[in-house]
Each structure stands twice: as C-alpha cells, then as structure tokens.
Motif scaffolding. Structure first.
Motif, PDB file in Angstrom:
ATOM      1  N   GLY A  20      -8.992  -1.555  -0.607  1.00 23.28           N
ATOM      2  CA  GLY A  20      -9.299  -0.700  -0.212  1.00 23.28           C
ATOM      3  C   GLY A  20      -7.844   0.909   0.592  1.00 23.28           C
ATOM      4  O   GLY A  20      -8.402   2.085   0.221  1.00 23.28           O
ATOM      5  N   PRO A  21      -7.108  -0.140   1.706  1.00 24.12           N
ATOM      6  CA  PRO A  21      -6.470   0.780   2.278  1.00 24.12           C
ATOM      7  C   PRO A  21      -5.565   0.759   1.731  1.00 24.12           C
ATOM      8  O   PRO A  21      -5.014   2.112   1.744  1.00 24.12           O
ATOM      9  N   TYR A  22      -5.710   0.157   0.609  1.00 22.90           N
ATOM     10  CA  TYR A  22      -3.566   0.537   0.073  1.00 22.90           C
ATOM     11  C   TYR A  22      -4.112   1.619  -0.635  1.00 22.90           C
ATOM     12  O   TYR A  22      -3.507   2.872  -0.780  1.00 22.90           O
ATOM     13  N   GLU A  23      -5.831   1.989  -1.447  1.00 20.41           N
ATOM     14  CA  GLU A  23      -5.795   3.069  -1.827  1.00 20.41           C
ATOM     15  C   GLU A  23      -6.060   4.272  -1.712  1.00 20.41           C
ATOM     16  O   GLU A  23      -5.032   5.605  -1.297  1.00 20.41           O
ATOM     17  N   VAL A  24      -5.803   4.318   0.127  1.00 19.31           N
ATOM     18  CA  VAL A  24      -5.944   5.594   0.992  1.00 19.31           C
ATOM     19  C   VAL A  24      -4.233   5.791   1.115  1.00 19.31           C
ATOM     20  O   VAL A  24      -3.606   6.459   0.943  1.00 19.31           O
ATOM     21  N   LEU A  25      -3.711   4.177   2.039  1.00 23.04           N
ATOM     22  CA  LEU A  25      -2.065   4.516   2.202  1.00 23.04           C
ATOM     23  C   LEU A  25      -1.026   4.909   1.207  1.00 23.04           C
ATOM     24  O   LEU A  25      -0.224   5.479   1.148  1.00 23.04           O
ATOM     25  N   ALA A  26      -1.149   3.776   0.384  1.00 27.98           N
ATOM     26  CA  ALA A  26      -0.249   4.655  -0.946  1.00 27.98           C
ATOM     27  C   ALA A  26      -0.480   6.190  -1.835  1.00 27.98           C
ATOM     28  O   ALA A  26       0.637   6.632  -2.027  1.00 27.98           O
ATOM     29  N   ARG A  27      -0.977   7.189  -1.321  1.00 28.60           N
ATOM     30  CA  ARG A  27      -1.745   8.947  -1.394  1.00 28.60           C
ATOM     31  C   ARG A  27      -0.491   9.722  -0.085  1.00 28.60           C
ATOM     32  O   ARG A  27      -0.698  10.588  -0.363  1.00 28.60           O
ATOM     33  N   LEU A  28      -0.027   8.491   0.741  1.00 27.95           N
ATOM     34  CA  LEU A  28       0.398   9.209   2.038  1.00 27.95           C
ATOM     35  C   LEU A  28       1.816   9.839   0.976  1.00 27.95           C
ATOM     36  O   LEU A  28       2.403   8.860   0.420  1.00 27.95           O
ATOM     37  N   GLU A 169      -4.824  14.948  10.345  1.00 25.27           N
ATOM     38  CA  GLU A 169      -5.534  15.005  10.019  1.00 25.27           C
ATOM     39  C   GLU A 169      -6.560  15.446   8.825  1.00 25.27           C
ATOM     40  O   GLU A 169      -7.584  15.295   7.938  1.00 25.27           O
ATOM     41  N   GLN A 170      -5.517  16.888   7.996  1.00 29.86           N
ATOM     42  CA  GLN A 170      -5.394  17.657   7.378  1.00 29.86           C
ATOM     43  C   GLN A 170      -5.942  16.794   6.104  1.00 29.86           C
ATOM     44  O   GLN A 170      -5.958  16.780   4.927  1.00 29.86           O
ATOM     45  N   VAL A 171      -4.523  15.911   6.262  1.00 32.82           N
ATOM     46  CA  VAL A 171      -3.703  15.280   4.849  1.00 32.82           C
ATOM     47  C   VAL A 171      -5.040  14.167   4.707  1.00 32.82           C
ATOM     48  O   VAL A 171      -5.124  13.309   3.527  1.00 32.82           O
ATOM     49  N   ALA A 172      -5.554  13.596   5.797  1.00 26.49           N
ATOM     50  CA  ALA A 172      -6.402  12.480   5.407  1.00 26.49           C
ATOM     51  C   ALA A 172      -7.753  13.046   5.024  1.00 26.49           C
ATOM     52  O   ALA A 172      -8.485  12.017   4.195  1.00 26.49           O
ATOM     53  N   ARG A 173      -8.165  13.812   5.477  1.00 26.07           N
ATOM     54  CA  ARG A 173      -9.286  15.102   4.896  1.00 26.07           C
ATOM     55  C   ARG A 173      -8.954  14.776   3.858  1.00 26.07           C
ATOM     56  O   ARG A 173      -9.987  14.538   2.393  1.00 26.07           O
ATOM     57  N   GLU A 174      -8.049  15.654   2.640  1.00 28.47           N
ATOM     58  CA  GLU A 174      -7.722  15.783   1.744  1.00 28.47           C
ATOM     59  C   GLU A 174      -8.505  14.496   0.928  1.00 28.47           C
ATOM     60  O   GLU A 174      -8.623  14.418  -0.245  1.00 28.47           O
ATOM     61  N   ILE A 175      -6.938  12.912   1.018  1.00 30.48           N
ATOM     62  CA  ILE A 175      -7.261  11.807   0.829  1.00 30.48           C
ATOM     63  C   ILE A 175      -8.909  11.580   0.798  1.00 30.48           C
ATOM     64  O   ILE A 175      -8.926  10.905  -0.255  1.00 30.48           O
ATOM     65  N   GLN A 176      -9.246  11.878   1.587  1.00 31.87           N
ATOM     66  CA  GLN A 176     -10.909  11.295   1.845  1.00 31.87           C
ATOM     67  C   GLN A 176     -11.740  12.270   0.130  1.00 31.87           C
ATOM     68  O   GLN A 176     -12.164  11.501  -0.858  1.00 31.87           O
ATOM     69  N   LEU A 177     -11.067  13.388   0.102  1.00 33.24           N
ATOM     70  CA  LEU A 177     -11.949  13.921  -0.808  1.00 33.24           C
ATOM     71  C   LEU A 177     -11.249  13.452  -2.378  1.00 33.24           C
ATOM     72  O   LEU A 177     -11.878  13.051  -2.793  1.00 33.24           O
ATOM     73  N   GLN A 178     -10.581  13.234  -1.891  1.00 37.88           N
ATOM     74  CA  GLN A 178      -9.424  12.631  -3.613  1.00 37.88           C
ATOM     75  C   GLN A 178     -10.344  11.201  -4.085  1.00 37.88           C
ATOM     76  O   GLN A 178     -10.056  11.575  -5.631  1.00 37.88           O
ATOM     77  N   ILE A 179     -10.307  10.756  -3.221  1.00 36.36           N
ATOM     78  CA  ILE A 179     -11.248   9.204  -4.028  1.00 36.36           C
ATOM     79  C   ILE A 179     -12.525   9.158  -3.356  1.00 36.36           C
ATOM     80  O   ILE A 179     -13.016   8.200  -3.866  1.00 36.36           O
TER      81      ILE A 179
END
Length: 227
Positions: A20-28, A169-179
């Motif tokens: 779960g974290p990998y899917e988010v953090l690997a997109r940074l 926050e903007q980067v985190a929001r974009e990742i949240q939407l992407q997944i």
C-alpha cells in the motif's frame, strides 16, 4: 541523487502493510524505493505471496526514509540482531523513521521509539509501552521524524501523509487521485470504534494466541532495552 526510501521485508510480513505505501511513495518525484532483506532470496508473506528484495542489509545505500511493515513475522524480527542493527544504523542518518501496523514494534525493539508517540494495529498497540513508546490510538501519528501508521489498510493513509510531509500537499493530493483512493467500504466496521461488539470479541479471541506471543516478546525485549 534521488531520494531513497527503504522498506524492510521479512518472512511472514503482511504484504499490504508494504505494498500500500509502496504504491504511493514510489510515485513521488525523484524517489527510489528499495526493498531490503537479509538476502536477495524471495520473501514469502503471511498469505503466501512472494516478494523479491532489491538490496540486502549489506548492500543497501544510506536511506532518507526507513520503513518497517508488520505481520506475524515481526516477533522474530524483534530479536533479530542483524535486522535491528541495520535499522539503528540507517535511522542514525535518515530524515524519517517510519512503520505501518506492527512494524512499530520492530522500531521499538531497535530502541527507536523511546519517549515517542506511536501507533500500531489495534490488537497490538498495547505492546508498544514495554518498548518505551507512548501508544497513541490514531490512524497516523507524527512525532518529530517518526511517522507511524495503524493497521494494514491504514498504510495508504500513512503514505499519503508522509508524501505531504516530503513533497507538499498538492503532490500528495495528485497521487491520491491517481490511485483513486476514495474509500467507501461496504461495512462501517473497520475499527474497534465502529465494529459491532460481537465482531470485535470474535476477532480478539481469534488473535489471542498471536497477541500473547507479541506480549511475551515485547516484555523480553523491553527488559533488554532497560525500559
């Protein structure tokens, strides 16, 4: 140099704690995520999935963020001196030391949570205190450079919170939407606060033996730490 995040993997980990974290953090942006294990042999999770490490304790470069997932194999890791030494060495220079689920018990066993607020899976959070941590029943807990997430599925919340800390926050929001992370569970019962009492009782009974194993190990390790 890219930012380096290292996720410790070990036999009988719970894969969603890590994936779960990998899917988010690997997109940074400008970030490389390493899967760290004792050897490069595939690691078998508690449900039989096999995950291939990318680096070993010895070959892992200095990490900016250290992350430990949880799972039943965490008890063994709490007394694995090679794993604990790896965590201590990396934590000494890492910007953030983090965990999901019962991975926080491993951080505690490495002596990295003394005096720190931390969370854990609801059925294991009580075992943080013998390790010197301050158990905190929140989904994500930030205390200085220590960031911990509660049980299993909260790893995505943890990772999004960490992403906001790291890149805004903007980067985190974009990742949240992407997944498309937009939780709408079929049942209102994913926490002891919202689950039916009989459901909590049934699962608590089912987890009793595992919880007792964790209690014994945490008490033994806590004595070694002088807590």
């Amino acid at each position: 140099m890219p930012r380096r995040i290292g996720m410790l993997i070990f036999p009988r980990l719970t894969q969603l704690d890590m994936t779960g974290p990998y899917e988010v953090l690997a997109r940074l942006p400008d970030t490389k995520v390493e899967l760290v294990a004792r050897t490069l042999e595939p690691v078998t999770t508690d449900r039989g999935m096999q995950i291939v490490p990318t680096v070993t304790y010895e070959t892992c470069p200095p990490l900016d963020i250290v992350m430990v997932p949880g799972g039943p194999g965490q008890q063994d890791l709490m007394e694995d001196e090679a794993a604990l030494a790896f965590l201590r060495n990396q934590a000494a220079q890492a910007k953030y030391v983090t965990s999901v689920c019962t991975g926080s018990l491993v951080l505690g066993a490495a002596g990295l949570l003394k005096g720190k607020r931390a969370t854990c899976h609801w059925a294991a959070i009580e075992h943080l205190a013998p390790l010197g941590a301050i158990p905190t029943k929140e989904r994500v807990v930030v205390d200085g450079n220590v960031v911990t997430g509660a049980g299993v599925a909260s790893g995505i919340d943890f990772a999004l919170a960490l992403a906001a800390i790291l890149d805004g926050e903007q980067v985190a929001r974009e990742i949240q939407l992407q997944i498309e992370y937009d939780p709408d569970p079929p049942f209102d019962g994913g926490s002891p606060k919202t689950a039916r009492p009989e459901t909590v009782a049934a699962l608590t009974a089912r987890l009793a033996a595992l919880s007792e194993e964790r209690r014994v190990v945490a008490a033994r390790v806590g004595r070694k730490l002088g807590v």
